[in-house]
Design an enzyme around this catalytic site. Structure first.
Site, PDB file in Angstrom:
ATOM      1  N   GLU A   9      -0.275  -5.583   8.027  1.00 14.49           N
ATOM      2  CA  GLU A   9       0.279  -6.936   7.854  1.00 14.49           C
ATOM      3  C   GLU A   9       1.785  -7.019   8.100  1.00 14.49           C
ATOM      4  O   GLU A   9       2.367  -8.107   8.035  1.00 14.49           O
ATOM      5  CB  GLU A   9      -0.060  -7.464   6.455  1.00 14.49           C
ATOM      6  N   SER A  25       0.332  -1.919   5.737  1.00 13.96           N
ATOM      7  CA  SER A  25       1.121  -1.753   6.959  1.00 13.96           C
ATOM      8  C   SER A  25       0.628  -2.627   8.099  1.00 13.96           C
ATOM      9  O   SER A  25       1.425  -3.100   8.913  1.00 13.96           O
ATOM     10  CB  SER A  25       1.117  -0.286   7.386  1.00 13.96           C
ATOM     11  N   HIS A  42      -8.540   5.460  11.305  1.00 17.02           N
ATOM     12  CA  HIS A  42      -7.894   4.189  11.009  1.00 17.02           C
ATOM     13  C   HIS A  42      -6.398   4.220  11.287  1.00 17.02           C
ATOM     14  O   HIS A  42      -5.813   3.241  11.713  1.00 17.02           O
ATOM     15  CB  HIS A  42      -8.137   3.786   9.548  1.00 17.02           C
ATOM     16  N   ILE A  68      -1.097   7.119   6.184  1.00 17.52           N
ATOM     17  CA  ILE A  68      -1.419   8.537   6.054  1.00 17.52           C
ATOM     18  C   ILE A  68      -2.795   8.775   6.678  1.00 17.52           C
ATOM     19  O   ILE A  68      -3.754   8.074   6.361  1.00 17.52           O
ATOM     20  CB  ILE A  68      -1.414   8.967   4.572  1.00 17.52           C
ATOM     21  N   TRP A  70       0.853  -1.184   0.000  1.00 17.48           N
ATOM     22  CA  TRP A  70       0.000   0.000   0.000  1.00 17.48           C
ATOM     23  C   TRP A  70       0.890   1.235   0.000  1.00 17.48           C
ATOM     24  O   TRP A  70       1.869   1.284   0.747  1.00 17.48           O
ATOM     25  CB  TRP A  70      -0.894  -0.023   1.243  1.00 17.48           C
TER      26      TRP A  70
END
Length: 158
Positions: A67, A65, A97, A91, A31
């Site tokens: 994972e 991130s 989140h 970000i 990601w």
């Protein structure tokens, strides 16, 4: 120290140990790949600069991130891996989140390092904006991947 007051690519190598026979695992989140690839290259180049052999650096990718912790555990469980460097980007968006992910990754990587008694490095860029993330991936604040690799080398000296 706030990143805005320090260049992430600046470090002192005077305490570094010989890493020519050390093996490193890089766990890189896919990601925000345009940023994580730059972080990974910075970490790789830093390890090579200080004596690591290319064949002793293993790169695994994970979807995001969150994972990174399981990816770190997959590598850390191998006795021949001396240190694991985890690189990702979170970000802040319109929801909270980022708080949950950042906390989970920090706690998870700490747990993995303690479980396997080896350095597991938190190389997570946590910013409010994409521009801030870019600034920490080779931009005006240096490269968090370089800082993470330097931390791994330093920790191998303990």
């Amino acid at each position: 120290m706030a990143t805005s007051l320090k260049n992430l690519s600046d470090y002192t190598a005077s305490t570094f140990v010989d890493i020519s026979e050390k093996r490193f695992g890089l766990v890189v989140a896919e990601w925000n790949r345009d940023i994580t690839d730059v972080l990974a290259q910075g970490a790789f180049d830093t390890l090579i600069k200080h004596g690591a052999k290319e064949e002793n650096i293993y790169r695994n990718t994970v979807p995001g991130s969150f994972e990174l912790t399981l990816g770190a555990q997959f590598l850390a469980q191998h006795e021949e891996i001396d240190a694991v460097i985890c690189l990702g980007v979170v970000i802040r968006g319109d929801t909270k989140h980022d708080d949950y992910i950042n906390h989970a990754v920090a706690q998870g990587l700490t747990t993995v390092g303690l479980k396997f008694n080896k350095p597991v490095i938190f190389g997570l860029v946590t910013t409010n904006t994409l521009e801030q993330a870019q600034d920490r991936a080779g931009g005006k604040h240096g490269n968090k991947g370089v800082e993470a690799a330097a931390a791994a080398i330093h920790m191998l000296g303990f």
